[in-house]
Write a protein that holds these residues in place. Structure first.
Motif, PDB file in Angstrom:
ATOM      1  N   ASP A 166     134.316  20.867  86.856  1.00  0.00           N
ATOM      2  CA  ASP A 166     134.633  20.758  85.424  1.00  0.00           C
ATOM      3  C   ASP A 166     133.415  20.284  84.638  1.00  0.00           C
ATOM      4  OD1 ASP A 166     137.307  21.633  85.431  1.00  0.00           O
ATOM      5  OD2 ASP A 166     138.016  19.662  86.077  1.00  0.00           O
ATOM      6  N   TYR A 167     132.674  19.325  85.218  1.00  0.00           N
ATOM      7  CA  TYR A 167     131.452  18.830  84.558  1.00  0.00           C
ATOM      8  C   TYR A 167     130.399  19.935  84.520  1.00  0.00           C
ATOM      9  CZ  TYR A 167     127.167  16.243  83.685  1.00  0.00           C
ATOM     10  OH  TYR A 167     125.960  15.825  83.164  1.00  0.00           O
ATOM     11  N   ASN A 168     130.230  20.633  85.636  1.00  0.00           N
ATOM     12  CA  ASN A 168     129.239  21.713  85.696  1.00  0.00           C
ATOM     13  C   ASN A 168     129.538  22.807  84.671  1.00  0.00           C
ATOM     14  OD1 ASN A 168     127.826  20.454  87.727  1.00  0.00           O
ATOM     15  ND2 ASN A 168     128.872  21.547  89.365  1.00  0.00           N
ATOM     16  N   HIS A 169     130.820  23.112  84.500  1.00  0.00           N
ATOM     17  CA  HIS A 169     131.185  24.145  83.530  1.00  0.00           C
ATOM     18  C   HIS A 169     130.941  23.660  82.100  1.00  0.00           C
ATOM     19  CE1 HIS A 169     132.955  27.728  81.914  1.00  0.00           C
ATOM     20  NE2 HIS A 169     133.740  26.990  81.149  1.00  0.00           N
ATOM     21  N   LEU A 170     131.300  22.405  81.825  1.00  0.00           N
ATOM     22  CA  LEU A 170     131.089  21.816  80.497  1.00  0.00           C
ATOM     23  C   LEU A 170     129.618  21.903  80.105  1.00  0.00           C
ATOM     24  CD1 LEU A 170     131.897  19.893  78.058  1.00  0.00           C
ATOM     25  CD2 LEU A 170     131.310  18.014  79.593  1.00  0.00           C
ATOM     26  N   MET A 171     128.740  21.550  81.041  1.00  0.00           N
ATOM     27  CA  MET A 171     127.305  21.520  80.756  1.00  0.00           C
ATOM     28  C   MET A 171     126.646  22.892  80.867  1.00  0.00           C
ATOM     29  SD  MET A 171     126.913  18.348  80.001  1.00  0.00           S
ATOM     30  CE  MET A 171     125.238  17.761  80.183  1.00  0.00           C
ATOM     31  N   GLY A 172     127.415  23.871  81.364  1.00  0.00           N
ATOM     32  CA  GLY A 172     126.867  25.222  81.500  1.00  0.00           C
ATOM     33  C   GLY A 172     126.019  25.392  82.743  1.00  0.00           C
ATOM     34  N   TYR A 173     126.096  24.435  83.670  1.00  0.00           N
ATOM     35  CA  TYR A 173     125.290  24.518  84.892  1.00  0.00           C
ATOM     36  C   TYR A 173     125.777  25.641  85.796  1.00  0.00           C
ATOM     37  CZ  TYR A 173     123.476  19.886  83.616  1.00  0.00           C
ATOM     38  OH  TYR A 173     122.890  18.850  82.964  1.00  0.00           O
ATOM     39  N   ASP A 174     127.083  25.930  85.741  1.00  0.00           N
ATOM     40  CA  ASP A 174     127.612  27.004  86.591  1.00  0.00           C
ATOM     41  C   ASP A 174     127.043  28.358  86.174  1.00  0.00           C
ATOM     42  OD1 ASP A 174     128.988  27.004  84.184  1.00  0.00           O
ATOM     43  OD2 ASP A 174     130.983  27.194  85.068  1.00  0.00           O
ATOM     44  N   LYS A 175     126.777  28.518  84.873  1.00  0.00           N
ATOM     45  CA  LYS A 175     126.196  29.786  84.390  1.00  0.00           C
ATOM     46  C   LYS A 175     124.764  29.936  84.868  1.00  0.00           C
ATOM     47  CE  LYS A 175     128.843  30.082  80.167  1.00  0.00           C
ATOM     48  NZ  LYS A 175     128.748  29.569  78.823  1.00  0.00           N
ATOM     49  N   SER A 176     123.979  28.868  84.706  1.00  0.00           N
ATOM     50  CA  SER A 176     122.557  28.960  85.053  1.00  0.00           C
ATOM     51  C   SER A 176     122.370  29.264  86.537  1.00  0.00           C
ATOM     52  CB  SER A 176     121.812  27.683  84.657  1.00  0.00           C
ATOM     53  OG  SER A 176     122.403  26.563  85.273  1.00  0.00           O
ATOM     54  N   SER A 177     123.276  28.731  87.403  1.00  0.00           N
ATOM     55  CA  SER A 177     123.134  29.003  88.837  1.00  0.00           C
ATOM     56  C   SER A 177     123.463  30.468  89.148  1.00  0.00           C
ATOM     57  CB  SER A 177     124.004  28.061  89.664  1.00  0.00           C
ATOM     58  OG  SER A 177     125.363  28.270  89.354  1.00  0.00           O
ATOM     59  N   ILE A 178     124.408  31.037  88.359  1.00  0.00           N
ATOM     60  CA  ILE A 178     124.742  32.456  88.540  1.00  0.00           C
ATOM     61  C   ILE A 178     123.532  33.311  88.175  1.00  0.00           C
ATOM     62  CG2 ILE A 178     126.165  34.371  87.638  1.00  0.00           C
ATOM     63  CD1 ILE A 178     128.454  32.228  87.380  1.00  0.00           C
ATOM     64  N   PHE A 179     122.903  32.945  87.040  1.00  0.00           N
ATOM     65  CA  PHE A 179     121.726  33.713  86.602  1.00  0.00           C
ATOM     66  C   PHE A 179     120.615  33.626  87.645  1.00  0.00           C
ATOM     67  CE2 PHE A 179     123.342  32.884  82.126  1.00  0.00           C
ATOM     68  CZ  PHE A 179     123.851  34.167  81.986  1.00  0.00           C
ATOM     69  N   LYS A 180     120.420  32.422  88.166  1.00  0.00           N
ATOM     70  CA  LYS A 180     119.366  32.237  89.171  1.00  0.00           C
ATOM     71  C   LYS A 180     119.646  33.097  90.401  1.00  0.00           C
ATOM     72  CE  LYS A 180     118.040  27.636  87.730  1.00  0.00           C
ATOM     73  NZ  LYS A 180     118.455  26.252  87.838  1.00  0.00           N
ATOM     74  N   PHE A 181     120.907  33.120  90.815  1.00  0.00           N
ATOM     75  CA  PHE A 181     121.300  33.910  91.980  1.00  0.00           C
ATOM     76  C   PHE A 181     121.071  35.401  91.710  1.00  0.00           C
ATOM     77  CE2 PHE A 181     124.621  36.163  94.474  1.00  0.00           C
ATOM     78  CZ  PHE A 181     124.145  35.850  95.743  1.00  0.00           C
ATOM     79  N   GLU A 182     121.453  35.835  90.491  1.00  0.00           N
ATOM     80  CA  GLU A 182     121.267  37.248  90.134  1.00  0.00           C
ATOM     81  C   GLU A 182     119.775  37.595  90.042  1.00  0.00           C
ATOM     82  OE1 GLU A 182     123.647  37.752  86.662  1.00  0.00           O
ATOM     83  OE2 GLU A 182     125.486  38.053  87.823  1.00  0.00           O
ATOM     84  N   ASP A 183     118.984  36.663  89.496  1.00  0.00           N
ATOM     85  CA  ASP A 183     117.529  36.882  89.403  1.00  0.00           C
ATOM     86  C   ASP A 183     116.941  37.039  90.798  1.00  0.00           C
ATOM     87  OD1 ASP A 183     117.734  36.614  86.701  1.00  0.00           O
ATOM     88  OD2 ASP A 183     116.975  34.554  86.619  1.00  0.00           O
ATOM     89  N   LEU A 184     117.420  36.211  91.714  1.00  0.00           N
ATOM     90  CA  LEU A 184     116.949  36.233  93.094  1.00  0.00           C
ATOM     91  C   LEU A 184     117.286  37.577  93.739  1.00  0.00           C
ATOM     92  CD1 LEU A 184     115.616  34.007  94.898  1.00  0.00           C
ATOM     93  CD2 LEU A 184     117.858  33.705  95.939  1.00  0.00           C
ATOM     94  N   LYS A 185     118.518  38.066  93.480  1.00  0.00           N
ATOM     95  CA  LYS A 185     118.948  39.343  94.006  1.00  0.00           C
ATOM     96  C   LYS A 185     118.063  40.480  93.454  1.00  0.00           C
ATOM     97  CE  LYS A 185     123.250  40.461  93.419  1.00  0.00           C
ATOM     98  NZ  LYS A 185     124.713  40.534  93.308  1.00  0.00           N
ATOM     99  N   ALA A 186     117.777  40.400  92.152  1.00  0.00           N
ATOM    100  CA  ALA A 186     116.957  41.434  91.495  1.00  0.00           C
ATOM    101  C   ALA A 186     115.557  41.458  92.091  1.00  0.00           C
ATOM    102  CB  ALA A 186     116.881  41.157  89.990  1.00  0.00           C
ATOM    103  N   VAL A 187     115.008  40.281  92.389  1.00  0.00           N
ATOM    104  CA  VAL A 187     113.675  40.169  92.976  1.00  0.00           C
ATOM    105  C   VAL A 187     113.674  40.805  94.371  1.00  0.00           C
ATOM    106  CG1 VAL A 187     111.964  38.555  93.903  1.00  0.00           C
ATOM    107  CG2 VAL A 187     112.952  38.170  91.646  1.00  0.00           C
ATOM    108  N   LYS A 188     114.737  40.492  95.159  1.00  0.00           N
ATOM    109  CA  LYS A 188     114.846  41.050  96.521  1.00  0.00           C
ATOM    110  C   LYS A 188     114.953  42.559  96.480  1.00  0.00           C
ATOM    111  CE  LYS A 188     116.608  37.210  99.223  1.00  0.00           C
ATOM    112  NZ  LYS A 188     117.792  36.567  99.764  1.00  0.00           N
ATOM    113  N   GLU A 189     115.764  43.076  95.498  1.00  0.00           N
ATOM    114  CA  GLU A 189     115.960  44.514  95.384  1.00  0.00           C
ATOM    115  C   GLU A 189     114.644  45.201  94.996  1.00  0.00           C
ATOM    116  OE1 GLU A 189     119.292  44.934  92.759  1.00  0.00           O
ATOM    117  OE2 GLU A 189     120.678  44.184  94.290  1.00  0.00           O
TER     118      GLU A 189
END
Length: 191
Positions: A166-189
């Motif tokens: 709940d805290y992570n979602h409030l602060m938007g930390y859950d979004k930034s980790s998704i973006f980081k994961f997607e960025d990582l996937k894009a780099v690998k691809e």
């Protein structure tokens, strides 16, 4: 008949009290956070206000008894200044420091909105509704601010969230980790 009515009314009142917590507000969503200093903040502010009111009522009496009114203008000014600081500056400063202290925080999943309950200047509860996208984290950590909801500074203790998600979602930390994961996937691809 009257005693029975009173007894049955008390029974209904007790049942309704035990059925719902005083902090249940379905219109605000589910309770995700409770500040543990709410009573302390209220108590300190109340004490400060009552001291200020006492000072205001006592000032004419003190001046009359001490004969300060007869003394020089400088002594009078110094006396008024000192009393003024304790009477007005302290409660105002206290309010400015604690106005963003979140007593309770509710979250509505379906609309992604939060309702923060804080104390206003007259010690009443005030509800501020904001969307997760309105949350801004200060660039440099501020003493009495965890985040800004639109322009209003809010103070929460991250360790008091029963569910850290709940805290992570409030602060938007859950979004930034998704973006980081997607960025990582894009780099690998790309490799």
């Amino acid at each position: 008949g009257f005693i029975f009515q009173v007894a049955s009314f008390q029974g209904v009142a007790l049942r309704s009290l035990s059925a719902s917590s005083p902090h249940d507000h379905p219109e605000h969503g589910r309770l995700v956070y409770k500040g543990n200093l709410a009573k302390t903040v209220l108590g300190v502010k109340f004490f400060s206000y009552s001291t200020s009111i006492f000072n205001l009522f006592m000032m004419p009496y003190i001046m009359l008894k001490s004969g300060i009114g007869v003394e020089s203008l400088l002594v009078q000014a110094a006396f008024y200044g000192l009393i003024g600081i304790f009477t007005f500056v302290t409660p105002v400063t206290l309010h400015l420091l604690t106005k963003g202290y979140v007593i309770r925080l509710y979250y509505k999943d379906e609309v992604d909105t939060y309702t923060a309950i804080t104390y206003n200047a007259i010690l009443a509860e005030k509800a501020t509704v904001f969307h997760q996208k309105d949350v801004k984290i200060p660039d440099i950590s501020k003493m009495f601010t965890t985040f800004y909801a639109k322009t209003k500074s809010m103070l929460v203790n991250p360790t008091l969230f029963p569910n850290p998600q709940d805290y992570n979602h409030l602060m938007g930390y859950d979004k930034s980790s998704i973006f980081k994961f997607e960025d990582l996937k894009a780099v690998k691809e790309a490799d």
